[in-house]
Design an enzyme around this catalytic site. Structure first.
Site, PDB file in Angstrom:
ATOM      1  N   ARG A 147       0.833  -1.219   0.000  1.00  0.00           N
ATOM      2  CA  ARG A 147       0.000   0.000   0.000  1.00  0.00           C
ATOM      3  C   ARG A 147       0.863   1.262   0.000  1.00  0.00           C
ATOM      4  O   ARG A 147       2.073   1.199  -0.169  1.00  0.00           O
ATOM      5  CB  ARG A 147      -0.879  -0.018   1.264  1.00  0.00           C
ATOM      6  CG  ARG A 147      -1.724  -1.288   1.457  1.00  0.00           C
ATOM      7  CD  ARG A 147      -2.940  -1.224   0.608  1.00  0.00           C
ATOM      8  NE  ARG A 147      -3.862  -2.328   0.858  1.00  0.00           N
ATOM      9  CZ  ARG A 147      -4.920  -2.283   1.684  1.00  0.00           C
ATOM     10  NH1 ARG A 147      -5.147  -1.228   2.423  1.00  0.00           N
ATOM     11  NH2 ARG A 147      -5.745  -3.320   1.766  1.00  0.00           N
ATOM     12  N   CYS A 476     -14.062  -0.455  15.215  1.00  0.00           N
ATOM     13  CA  CYS A 476     -14.077  -1.924  15.286  1.00  0.00           C
ATOM     14  C   CYS A 476     -12.648  -2.372  15.575  1.00  0.00           C
ATOM     15  O   CYS A 476     -11.731  -1.555  15.549  1.00  0.00           O
ATOM     16  CB  CYS A 476     -14.625  -2.531  13.981  1.00  0.00           C
ATOM     17  SG  CYS A 476     -13.398  -2.722  12.682  1.00  0.00           S
TER      18      CYS A 476
HETATM   19 FE1  SRM Z   1      -8.030   0.399   7.648  1.00  0.00          FE
HETATM   20  C1  SRM Z   1     -10.223  -1.882   6.551  1.00  0.00           C
HETATM   21  C2  SRM Z   1     -10.102   2.830   6.746  1.00  0.00           C
HETATM   22  C3  SRM Z   1      -5.506   2.580   8.060  1.00  0.00           C
HETATM   23  C4  SRM Z   1      -6.284  -1.931   9.472  1.00  0.00           C
HETATM   24  N1  SRM Z   1      -9.827   0.408   6.725  1.00  0.00           N
HETATM   25  C5  SRM Z   1     -10.544  -0.686   6.299  1.00  0.00           C
HETATM   26  C6  SRM Z   1     -11.753  -0.234   5.470  1.00  0.00           C
HETATM   27  C7  SRM Z   1     -11.324  -0.183   4.038  1.00  0.00           C
HETATM   28  C8  SRM Z   1     -13.050  -1.039   5.697  1.00  0.00           C
HETATM   29  C9  SRM Z   1     -13.339  -2.198   4.769  1.00  0.00           C
HETATM   30  O1  SRM Z   1     -12.471  -3.062   4.564  1.00  0.00           O
HETATM   31  O2  SRM Z   1     -14.473  -2.248   4.279  1.00  0.00           O
HETATM   32  C10 SRM Z   1     -11.946   1.206   6.046  1.00  0.00           C
HETATM   33  C11 SRM Z   1     -12.641   2.209   5.128  1.00  0.00           C
HETATM   34  C12 SRM Z   1     -13.439   3.197   5.940  1.00  0.00           C
HETATM   35  C13 SRM Z   1     -13.939   4.341   5.162  1.00  0.00           C
HETATM   36  O3  SRM Z   1     -15.172   4.476   5.032  1.00  0.00           O
HETATM   37  O4  SRM Z   1     -13.150   5.155   4.698  1.00  0.00           O
HETATM   38  C14 SRM Z   1     -10.549   1.527   6.506  1.00  0.00           C
HETATM   39  N2  SRM Z   1      -7.836   2.307   7.324  1.00  0.00           N
HETATM   40  C15 SRM Z   1      -8.829   3.179   7.053  1.00  0.00           C
HETATM   41  C16 SRM Z   1      -8.367   4.613   7.175  1.00  0.00           C
HETATM   42  C17 SRM Z   1      -9.047   5.562   6.200  1.00  0.00           C
HETATM   43  C18 SRM Z   1      -8.564   5.049   8.629  1.00  0.00           C
HETATM   44  C19 SRM Z   1      -8.461   6.519   8.885  1.00  0.00           C
HETATM   45  O5  SRM Z   1      -9.384   7.010   9.538  1.00  0.00           O
HETATM   46  O6  SRM Z   1      -7.484   7.162   8.503  1.00  0.00           O
HETATM   47  C20 SRM Z   1      -6.860   4.412   6.942  1.00  0.00           C
HETATM   48  C21 SRM Z   1      -6.479   4.457   5.495  1.00  0.00           C
HETATM   49  C22 SRM Z   1      -5.006   4.308   5.319  1.00  0.00           C
HETATM   50  C23 SRM Z   1      -4.511   4.507   3.912  1.00  0.00           C
HETATM   51  O7  SRM Z   1      -4.455   5.654   3.473  1.00  0.00           O
HETATM   52  O8  SRM Z   1      -4.120   3.523   3.280  1.00  0.00           O
HETATM   53  C24 SRM Z   1      -6.687   2.998   7.468  1.00  0.00           C
HETATM   54  N3  SRM Z   1      -6.206   0.294   8.529  1.00  0.00           N
HETATM   55  C25 SRM Z   1      -5.360   1.352   8.679  1.00  0.00           C
HETATM   56  C26 SRM Z   1      -4.322   1.024   9.604  1.00  0.00           C
HETATM   57  C27 SRM Z   1      -3.204   1.932  10.075  1.00  0.00           C
HETATM   58  C28 SRM Z   1      -1.958   1.777   9.249  1.00  0.00           C
HETATM   59  O9  SRM Z   1      -1.980   1.173   8.174  1.00  0.00           O
HETATM   60  O10 SRM Z   1      -0.927   2.282   9.688  1.00  0.00           O
HETATM   61  C29 SRM Z   1      -4.562  -0.280  10.022  1.00  0.00           C
HETATM   62  C30 SRM Z   1      -3.756  -1.053  11.089  1.00  0.00           C
HETATM   63  C31 SRM Z   1      -2.461  -1.544  10.602  1.00  0.00           C
HETATM   64  C32 SRM Z   1      -2.588  -2.903   9.978  1.00  0.00           C
HETATM   65  O11 SRM Z   1      -2.908  -2.978   8.803  1.00  0.00           O
HETATM   66  O12 SRM Z   1      -2.401  -3.891  10.692  1.00  0.00           O
HETATM   67  C33 SRM Z   1      -5.741  -0.731   9.323  1.00  0.00           C
HETATM   68  N4  SRM Z   1      -8.203  -1.648   7.905  1.00  0.00           N
HETATM   69  C34 SRM Z   1      -7.429  -2.407   8.739  1.00  0.00           C
HETATM   70  C35 SRM Z   1      -7.951  -3.732   8.772  1.00  0.00           C
HETATM   71  C36 SRM Z   1      -7.372  -4.935   9.576  1.00  0.00           C
HETATM   72  C37 SRM Z   1      -6.316  -5.635   8.806  1.00  0.00           C
HETATM   73  C38 SRM Z   1      -5.876  -6.908   9.479  1.00  0.00           C
HETATM   74  O13 SRM Z   1      -4.710  -7.278   9.371  1.00  0.00           O
HETATM   75  O14 SRM Z   1      -6.690  -7.582  10.106  1.00  0.00           O
HETATM   76  C39 SRM Z   1      -9.097  -3.738   7.939  1.00  0.00           C
HETATM   77  C40 SRM Z   1     -10.040  -4.922   7.660  1.00  0.00           C
HETATM   78  C41 SRM Z   1      -9.485  -5.880   6.660  1.00  0.00           C
HETATM   79  O15 SRM Z   1      -8.457  -5.670   6.008  1.00  0.00           O
HETATM   80  O16 SRM Z   1     -10.120  -6.935   6.530  1.00  0.00           O
HETATM   81  C42 SRM Z   1      -9.229  -2.409   7.425  1.00  0.00           C
HETATM   82 FE1  SF4 Z   2     -11.181   0.536  10.204  1.00  0.00          FE
HETATM   83 FE2  SF4 Z   2     -12.939  -0.697  11.765  1.00  0.00          FE
HETATM   84 FE3  SF4 Z   2     -12.656   1.938  11.813  1.00  0.00          FE
HETATM   85 FE4  SF4 Z   2     -13.783   0.736   9.727  1.00  0.00          FE
HETATM   86  S1  SF4 Z   2     -14.560   0.843  11.835  1.00  0.00           S
HETATM   87  S2  SF4 Z   2     -12.320   2.404   9.626  1.00  0.00           S
HETATM   88  S3  SF4 Z   2     -12.486  -1.102   9.573  1.00  0.00           S
HETATM   89  S4  SF4 Z   2     -11.165   0.403  12.452  1.00  0.00           S
END
Ligand code: SRM
Ligand code: SF4
Length: 567
Positions: A147, A476
């Site tokens: 990413r 979550c």
């Molecule tokens: Fe995230 C999934 C938002 C950083 C761990 N994340 C999602 C999704 C796409 C929901 C989905 O799968 O349907 C969320 C979209 C929400 C929306 O409406 O915008 C979402 N993640 C975000 C953002 C926008 C949060 C924010 O408020 O800033 C961040 C976008 C980052 C980017 O620009 O790429 C974001 N997500 C992160 C981080 C932090 C990081 O990367 O440093 C994490 C934790 C680090 C990690 O990956 O372990 C993170 N997101 C997850 C996970 C759990 C992954 C796992 O290993 O289990 C999911 C769910 C999944 O992948 O199944 C997820």
């Molecule tokens: Fe990520 Fe869960 Fe927040 Fe959605 S509700 S943006 S998957 S931590």
């Protein structure tokens, strides 16, 4: 289960990727289908690799169901911006797209990227083209690939930041998918006959799961490098970047009630010189490609590959593929994972201004005009922008003579709010959660202002109002706000109810611990009130809240932070 395992044991997503003809699927047909706002089966999963998510407005879900309407489908688009860098021209064009093609907001993410929300299907292609016209793109912003690559947003040594950005860009480019599908579908590129695409690094089924890389420049760990699959921690000698300590196997994601899932801090793997960075990144990715679990997506991140097989095994695999041994890791010393707000002087007669963006959301309404204010800065004052990993923005290169004008502009836009009101707010982060995130169990971004205010009121009651304390909220357990590193974290369990985690630090180096489960907000505030009273009475001078919770025994047998939290 690795890539060459029995096909039948692979998850459905693995089969989908295999069948997708390098991520094409039926996306073009889905876009042409005017009957529904949704995509065809399988295409939402493939869309992630192209940088977008299909979502529905969860505030409207029940009402639309009652009226027998399909969900209010729309799309979230994420822009890939290595190191969070963006020029004023790019800023203006991207901001304009938020007004014309999305819901009028720009969301700054925890990975230094922009997100658009509320793009409808018939605007999807035009929005993607608009983004690409700025010379940024969305490819690999999501999906089972590497990413957006992060870099610490500020460094006292501009040359070190510049060098780290160059290395991050090289890694980002090297790990991009090579498929032409993106250009064909979104940019009307020439179509290749058959399946002639090659993916020399990823292969036909890409990675088992998402993969994340960051570059951190001590003493600032604003990218939370230990939460990343792969990290490069800058080692600076005589004012120059000598190389990096490489870290592997960090991650946050957890599933409630599933003990086999856990957040994990990355381990140091070795030291590399700058010329070795791209090769090391490639081989770390390739080991994960070959050994990551392709049967169970909840167990498919690099952190589980390393936890299951051991760090020494992993290092051996990487070194064998590199053809050389890694040097021992060098010491890393971080002081903070927060942002420093306000004006800082650059080398020449220019200044940078770090602005606090509440909830990472830029928007115009009757109270603030943050979207417009940033446009004005882009039009008249900024040389560039750097998004931070804490959802804030650094406006760079402002002429010293313009500082007063800029301050006045921000005040007129109702943007005193672009400086945090107190240290708690300065470090408070929330993920997006409701109404767009399909996985949200509780509010996060929308609840952050009131939660921060309530927690701060409790701190003030005990004379702790000026104490830096980190608060992170996630809707979550997936942990998008990296909550498991915070001193206080609320992790959504159900509407209005959260798990309370305590005991992280202010440097992103220690995981917190599950302290209480499934509490309503008032019980959380009462619990914190009691702990703040104890902290106020018994803390050592300058002792941070998270450290106090460990030393004082509040976290009991959980104290120690050995790299795995009960989440
Ligand atoms: Fe995230 C999934 C938002 C950083 C761990 N994340 C999602 C999704 C796409 C929901 C989905 O799968 O349907 C969320 C979209 C929400 C929306 O409406 O915008 C979402 N993640 C975000 C953002 C926008 C949060 C924010 O408020 O800033 C961040 C976008 C980052 C980017 O620009 O790429 C974001 N997500 C992160 C981080 C932090 C990081 O990367 O440093 C994490 C934790 C680090 C990690 O990956 O372990 C993170 N997101 C997850 C996970 C759990 C992954 C796992 O290993 O289990 C999911 C769910 C999944 O992948 O199944 C997820
Ligand atoms: Fe990520 Fe869960 Fe927040 Fe959605 S509700 S943006 S998957 S931590």
């Amino acid at each position: 289960m690795s890539q060459d395992s029995n096909d039948d044991q692979r998850s459905e997503v693995e089969h989908l990727k295999q069948r997708s003809r390098h991520l094409r699927g039926t996306l073009e047909q889905s876009l042409d289908d005017a009957v529904t706002g949704a995509l065809r089966e399988g295409d939402p999963q493939l869309g992630k690799f192209h940088g977008f998510y299909q979502q529905d407005d969860r505030d409207l879900r029940v009402e639309r169901l009652r009226r027998k309407l399909e969900p209010a489908w729309s799309y979230m688009i994420r822009v890939r911006m290595p190191a969070g860098l963006c020029s004023p021209q790019q800023w203006l064009a991207l901001s304009a797209l938020a007004r014309t093609h999305a819901n009028g907001t720009l969301r700054l993410t925890t990975r230094q990227a922009f997100q658009y929300h509320g793009v409808i299907k018939r605007e999807l292609k035009a929005t993607m083209q608009g983004i690409n016209a700025t010379l940024l793109d969305t490819i690999a912003a999501c999906g089972d690939v590497n990413r957006n690559v992060m870099v610490t947003a500020r460094s006292e040594l501009a040359a070190v930041h510049e060098a780290a950005v160059a290395d991050a860009r090289a890694v980002s480019e090297h790990l991009l998918p090579r498929t032409r599908a993106y250009h064909e579908i979104w940019l009307d590129g020439e179509k290749l006959a058959g399946e002639t695409d090659e993916e020399p690094i990823y292969g036909a089924t890409y990675l088992p799961r998402k993969f994340k890389i960051s570059f951190a420049i001590p003493p600032v760990n604003d990218v939370d490098v230990y939460a990343q699959d792969l990290g490069f921690v800058a080692v600076v000698e005589n004012g120059a970047l000598a190389g990096y300590t490489v870290t592997v196997g960090g991650g946050m994601g957890v599933t409630h009630g599933d003990d086999a899932t856990y957040p994990r801090l990355a381990d140091p793997l070795g030291f590399v010189t700058r010329d070795q960075v791209v090769a090391v990144a490639e081989q770390v990715v390739c080991v994960q490609r070959d050994y990551g679990d392709r049967g169970n997506r909840k167990h498919a991140r690099l952190k589980y590959t390393i936890a299951d097989r051991g760090l020494d095994w992993f290092r051996g695999e990487v070194e064998a593929r590199l053809g050389f041994a890694l040097q021992p890791p060098r010491e890393t010393a971080f002081e903070t994972n927060g942002d420093a707000f306000g004006w800082t002087r650059c080398d020449d007669d220019r200044w940078n201004l770090t602005l606090f963006v509440p909830g990472g959301r830029l928007l115009d309404n009757d109270k603030v005009r943050s979207l417009r204010a940033l446009e004005q800065l882009a039009e008249d004052h900024a040389r560039g922008f750097i998004l931070t990993g804490n959802q804030n923005v650094v406006v760079t290169g402002i002429d010293a003579a313009s500082r007063e004008t800029v301050d006045a502009l921000l005040a007129e836009s109702g943007l005193a709010a672009l400086q945090p009101a107190h240290p708690l707010e300065a470090r408070a982060i929330a993920c997006v959660a409701l109404p767009t995130c399909a996985l949200a169990m509780a509010e996060a971004e929308r609840a952050l202002p009131s939660l921060t205010g309530e927690v701060h009121a409790r701190l003030e009651r005990h004379g702790l109002g000026d104490q830096p304390v980190s608060l992170r909220v996630s809707g979550c357990p997936n942990g998008c706000s990296r909550p498991y590193l915070a001193e206080i974290a609320l992790v959504g369990k159900a509407p209005g109810r959260y798990n309370l985690h305590l005991g992280g630090d202010l440097r992103g180096e220690r995981l917190n611990r599950l302290y209480a489960e499934n509490l309503p907000e008032d019980r959380i505030l009462d619990t914190l009130d009691g702990l703040f009273a104890k902290y106020s009475a018994e803390r050592d001078t300058d002792e941070p809240f998270g450290d106090f919770l460990h030393r004082s025994g509040v976290l009991g047998a959980h104290a120690g932070g050995e790299g795995r939290a009960d989440a």
